[in-house]
Write a protein that holds these residues in place. Structure first.
Motif, PDB file in Angstrom:
ATOM      1  N   LEU A 284      42.529  43.130  42.680  1.00 58.05           N
ATOM      2  CA  LEU A 284      42.105  41.483  42.770  1.00 58.05           C
ATOM      3  C   LEU A 284      42.727  40.612  43.666  1.00 58.05           C
ATOM      4  N   GLY A 285      44.155  40.873  43.747  1.00 58.80           N
ATOM      5  CA  GLY A 285      44.933  40.060  44.393  1.00 58.80           C
ATOM      6  C   GLY A 285      44.782  40.530  46.178  1.00 58.80           C
ATOM      7  N   GLN A 286      44.473  41.598  46.371  1.00 56.93           N
ATOM      8  CA  GLN A 286      44.185  42.221  47.807  1.00 56.93           C
ATOM      9  C   GLN A 286      42.869  41.563  48.115  1.00 56.93           C
ATOM     10  N   VAL A 287      41.831  41.559  47.250  1.00 60.68           N
ATOM     11  CA  VAL A 287      40.509  40.880  47.885  1.00 60.68           C
ATOM     12  C   VAL A 287      40.605  39.447  48.058  1.00 60.68           C
ATOM     13  N   ARG A 288      41.332  38.856  47.110  1.00 62.08           N
ATOM     14  CA  ARG A 288      41.573  37.339  47.129  1.00 62.08           C
ATOM     15  C   ARG A 288      42.227  37.157  48.492  1.00 62.08           C
ATOM     16  N   ASP A 289      43.202  38.042  48.964  1.00 65.17           N
ATOM     17  CA  ASP A 289      43.920  37.991  50.296  1.00 65.17           C
ATOM     18  C   ASP A 289      43.059  38.205  51.339  1.00 65.17           C
ATOM     19  N   ALA A 290      42.234  38.902  51.324  1.00 67.00           N
ATOM     20  CA  ALA A 290      41.243  39.327  52.316  1.00 67.00           C
ATOM     21  C   ALA A 290      40.175  38.395  52.482  1.00 67.00           C
ATOM     22  N   GLN A 291      39.902  37.693  51.377  1.00 72.30           N
ATOM     23  CA  GLN A 291      39.123  36.268  51.627  1.00 72.30           C
ATOM     24  C   GLN A 291      39.615  34.887  52.015  1.00 72.30           C
ATOM     25  N   GLY A 292      41.064  35.206  52.358  1.00 72.69           N
ATOM     26  CA  GLY A 292      41.646  34.136  52.704  1.00 72.69           C
ATOM     27  C   GLY A 292      42.408  33.181  51.651  1.00 72.69           C
ATOM     28  N   GLU A 293      42.317  33.567  50.552  1.00 77.31           N
ATOM     29  CA  GLU A 293      42.830  32.792  49.393  1.00 77.31           C
ATOM     30  C   GLU A 293      44.312  33.010  49.127  1.00 77.31           C
ATOM     31  N   ARG A 294      45.095  32.908  49.980  1.00 75.26           N
ATOM     32  CA  ARG A 294      46.555  33.391  49.831  1.00 75.26           C
ATOM     33  C   ARG A 294      47.268  32.811  48.677  1.00 75.26           C
ATOM     34  N   ASP A 295      47.277  31.556  48.397  1.00 74.88           N
ATOM     35  CA  ASP A 295      48.237  31.108  47.213  1.00 74.88           C
ATOM     36  C   ASP A 295      47.531  31.702  45.952  1.00 74.88           C
ATOM     37  N   LEU A 296      46.186  31.687  45.683  1.00 76.05           N
ATOM     38  CA  LEU A 296      45.689  32.680  44.463  1.00 76.05           C
ATOM     39  C   LEU A 296      46.018  33.923  44.564  1.00 76.05           C
ATOM     40  N   ALA A 297      46.167  34.604  45.678  1.00 76.69           N
ATOM     41  CA  ALA A 297      46.238  35.933  45.804  1.00 76.69           C
ATOM     42  C   ALA A 297      47.951  36.269  45.288  1.00 76.69           C
ATOM     43  N   THR A 298      48.805  35.429  45.760  1.00 79.31           N
ATOM     44  CA  THR A 298      50.003  35.279  45.640  1.00 79.31           C
ATOM     45  C   THR A 298      50.488  35.310  43.954  1.00 79.31           C
ATOM     46  N   ARG A 299      49.711  34.431  43.345  1.00 79.56           N
ATOM     47  CA  ARG A 299      49.979  34.339  41.872  1.00 79.56           C
ATOM     48  C   ARG A 299      49.331  35.607  41.361  1.00 79.56           C
ATOM     49  N   THR A 300      48.512  36.213  41.970  1.00 82.20           N
ATOM     50  CA  THR A 300      47.896  37.402  41.157  1.00 82.20           C
ATOM     51  C   THR A 300      48.889  38.763  41.195  1.00 82.20           C
ATOM     52  N   TYR A 301      49.386  38.647  42.524  1.00 84.10           N
ATOM     53  CA  TYR A 301      50.551  39.695  42.720  1.00 84.10           C
ATOM     54  C   TYR A 301      51.474  39.416  41.557  1.00 84.10           C
ATOM     55  N   ARG A 302      52.139  38.113  41.489  1.00 86.14           N
ATOM     56  CA  ARG A 302      53.216  37.985  40.596  1.00 86.14           C
ATOM     57  C   ARG A 302      52.744  38.302  39.105  1.00 86.14           C
ATOM     58  N   ALA A 303      51.629  38.002  38.613  1.00 91.13           N
ATOM     59  CA  ALA A 303      51.154  38.513  37.540  1.00 91.13           C
ATOM     60  C   ALA A 303      51.247  40.084  37.301  1.00 91.13           C
ATOM     61  N   VAL A 304      50.997  40.688  38.470  1.00 94.54           N
ATOM     62  CA  VAL A 304      51.127  42.339  38.392  1.00 94.54           C
ATOM     63  C   VAL A 304      52.855  42.481  37.929  1.00 94.54           C
TER      64      VAL A 304
END
Length: 331
Positions: A284-304
């Motif tokens: 999910l973090g990768q998909v959010r990154d690919a859609q340009g939502e870097r801040d949300l992706a970063t928070r998702t990676y940290r959750a992992v």
């Protein structure tokens, strides 16, 4: 043996990562077999891989796992050092070729569709014993065989509470190629009996998820997606995992919107699955990154990274995503 009654020690064959490739003998099959034997506890005699596929299915079935396998990483390091040395000399190269031939014969033995009946047959057990004899003849017992005999002696000694008359009953998961040696060392142990056992719905569903997670170029993706969508999941292969597998198919063809929708649904459906939350959130973090939502992706990676049981692949993806934004590259 009646499959519903454990012997003093009943051995279930383990295939490691090959469980992910076998429709009739996968991680759910191993779990179904353990439950049919009346097990509430599994003695873990196989490799120490924390991401072993059976760890998830055992946890989902509420089977307690008692890890009795010794840490043999030092023997792996010795083996690598020895083979590197042997490659420098003609005689060593010849011995390595002999060992390589034995390895190829074992791979051929395990290349076809595998079942409990086939894995526990006298023919298979004989071939496994011959394999280890060939390795010992080529490389000698010791670093060349990763101290195979010594490890089996250690395993057998650790099973003294389960392997004698009047002792505790137990069900153990053991590496397939260890079975002949363990049976020789443990007279009160026996293999799980294939008579009366057949893989159930859990095995079928697990096979579907495994197949969808291992895409081939000639796959009919619409058929796979339809099959995943029809299923509601079960304890060992929950709906969230089916959604995760379907999201991977959408991601493979660049459909970020559908992939994200499925992954967010999977994330909301997570309960206490061992490795699945890490896999879902990393993707999910990768998909959010690919859609340009870097801040949300970063928070998702940290959750992992905060998860206790995130598999190594999920942690690696999260670490890479934290270091640099993920971009989708299609062939």
């Amino acid at each position: 043996m009646n499959p519903s009654t454990p012997s003093f020690l009943t051995l279930i064959p383990d295939l490691g990562d090959l469980l992910r490739l076998q429709p009739q003998y996968n991680a759910a099959t191993v779990t179904e077999l353990a439950l049919s034997l009346g097990a509430a506890e599994i003695l873990w005699l196989t490799g120490n891989d924390p991401d072993h596929p059976a760890r998830d299915t055992f946890a989902a079935a509420r089977l307690k796992v008692t890890d009795l396998a010794p840490d043999w990483s030092w023997a792996e390091a010795e083996h690598a050092e020895l083979t590197g040395f042997m490659r420098q000399y003609p005689q060593g190269q010849a011995r390595l070729r002999q060992a390589g031939q034995a390895d190829r014969e074992l791979e051929e033995l395990l290349s076809g569709p595998l079942t409990l009946e086939g894995l526990t047959s006298p023919e298979t057990l004989g071939a496994l014993a011959a394999y280890h004899a060939a390795l010992a003849a080529a490389l000698d017992e010791g670093p060349g065989t990763r101290w195979h005999a010594r490890r089996l002696d250690t395993l057998a000694a650790g099973l003294k509470d389960w392997a004698g008359p009047g002792k505790r009953e137990g069900v153990a998961l053991a590496a397939l190629d260890d079975l002949p040696g363990l049976l020789e060392r443990l007279p009160q142990a026996q293999l799980a009996d294939a008579a009366g056992f057949a893989p159930g719905e859990g095995s079928r569903l697990r096979a579907l998820a495994d197949r969808a997670l291992l895409l081939h170029e000639d796959d009919d993706l619409s058929v796979l997606l339809a099959a995943l969508d029809r299923e509601s999941g079960d304890r060992t292969t929950p709906k969230a995992e089916l959604q995760y597998a379907a999201a991977g198919i959408h991601l493979a063809v660049g459909d970020l919107r559908s992939a994200r929708s499925l992954l967010e649904a999977a994330a909301h459906g997570l309960t206490d699955e061992r490795s699945l939350p890490g896999l879902v959130l990393a993707r999910l973090g990768q998909v959010r990154d690919a859609q340009g939502e870097r801040d949300l992706a970063t928070r998702t990676y940290r959750a992992v990274m905060a998860l206790n049981f995130a598999p190594q692949a999920a942690k690696a993806a999260a670490q890479a995503g934290l270091a640099e934004a993920f971009t989708l590259q299609l062939a």
